[in-house]
Write a protein that holds these residues in place. Structure first.
Motif, short mmCIF file in Angstrom:
data_model
loop_
_atom_site.label_atom_id
_atom_site.label_comp_id
_atom_site.label_asym_id
_atom_site.label_seq_id
_atom_site.Cartn_x
_atom_site.Cartn_y
_atom_site.Cartn_z
N THR A 87 46.90 86.21 22.51
CA THR A 87 47.85 86.09 23.98
C THR A 87 48.88 85.30 23.73
OG1 THR A 87 46.47 84.36 24.48
CG2 THR A 87 45.77 86.40 25.18
N GLU A 98 43.41 91.80 36.17
CA GLU A 98 43.79 92.66 35.21
C GLU A 98 45.55 92.67 35.17
OE1 GLU A 98 44.09 97.51 34.74
OE2 GLU A 98 42.45 96.87 35.96
N ARG A 99 45.98 92.48 36.00
CA ARG A 99 47.51 92.12 35.89
C ARG A 99 47.84 90.94 35.06
NH1 ARG A 99 51.64 90.96 40.96
NH2 ARG A 99 53.73 91.23 39.74
N GLU A 102 47.02 91.88 31.40
CA GLU A 102 48.03 92.69 30.77
C GLU A 102 49.42 92.08 30.51
OE1 GLU A 102 50.15 96.94 31.75
OE2 GLU A 102 48.22 96.42 32.85
N SER A 103 49.71 91.01 31.41
CA SER A 103 50.87 90.31 31.40
C SER A 103 51.11 89.48 30.18
CB SER A 103 51.44 89.64 32.70
OG SER A 103 52.60 88.84 32.37
N ILE A 105 49.22 89.55 27.53
CA ILE A 105 49.08 90.42 26.27
C ILE A 105 50.37 91.06 25.64
CG2 ILE A 105 48.04 92.40 24.97
CD1 ILE A 105 45.21 91.56 26.57
N LYS A 106 51.10 91.69 26.91
CA LYS A 106 52.17 92.66 26.61
C LYS A 106 53.64 91.59 26.38
CE LYS A 106 51.04 97.05 28.59
NZ LYS A 106 51.59 98.01 28.89
N LYS A 122 47.97 96.36 17.37
CA LYS A 122 47.07 96.50 18.75
C LYS A 122 45.72 95.68 18.60
CE LYS A 122 50.34 98.77 20.66
NZ LYS A 122 51.24 98.04 21.66
#
Length: 135
Positions: A87, A98-99, A102-103, A105-106, A122
């Protein structure tokens, strides 16, 4: 207030360890920055040993190592190690949306690509080993 043998932030023993592992000579301003310096120095020694023995490893990283030591992270990739996502900021994700997950990680994947020119693997590890069914 520091006691004898201590700095304002941490004990003299920490300073000794930083010196022993070739950490920066300038005294860190916080315990966190001291830990970052020690970790960087230890990672370099670990990578030297891995290279000597022709062994590859997986490194789970945060944004701070990418930002503060891009050269070391790039070396991880070029020496054949798997660089994995831990992270962006090491916050507990077990209760995150979830948002937000995802943010977090991405954004690390994007930073990794921008700074190194490589795609991040990944593989992912939850911060603190904490997760939930939702996460």
């Amino acid at each position: 207030m520091a006691t004898e043998g201590e700095t304002e932030c941490f004990p003299e023993e920490i300073i000794r360890i930083i010196s022993e592992y070739n950490g920066e000579l300038e005294l860190p301003s916080t315990i966190e920055s001291a830990i970052v310096q020690m970790v960087d120095a230890l990672i370099k020694k670990i990578m030297d040993a891995l290279k000597k023995e022709s062994v590859c490893a997986a490194f789970f990283i945060l944004d701070n190592i990418i930002l503060k030591n891009t050269e070391l992270v790039t070396r991880m990739v070029t020496e054949g190690h798997t660089v994995c996502n831990h992270t962006k900021n090491h916050k507990n994700l077990s209760g995150a949306t979830e948002r937000d997950i995802e943010s977090n990680i991405k954004s690390l994947e994007i930073l990794f690509k921008e700074k190194t020119g490589y795609e991040m693997s990944k593989y992912f590890r939850f911060p603190e080993g904490r997760y939930s069914e939702n996460a």
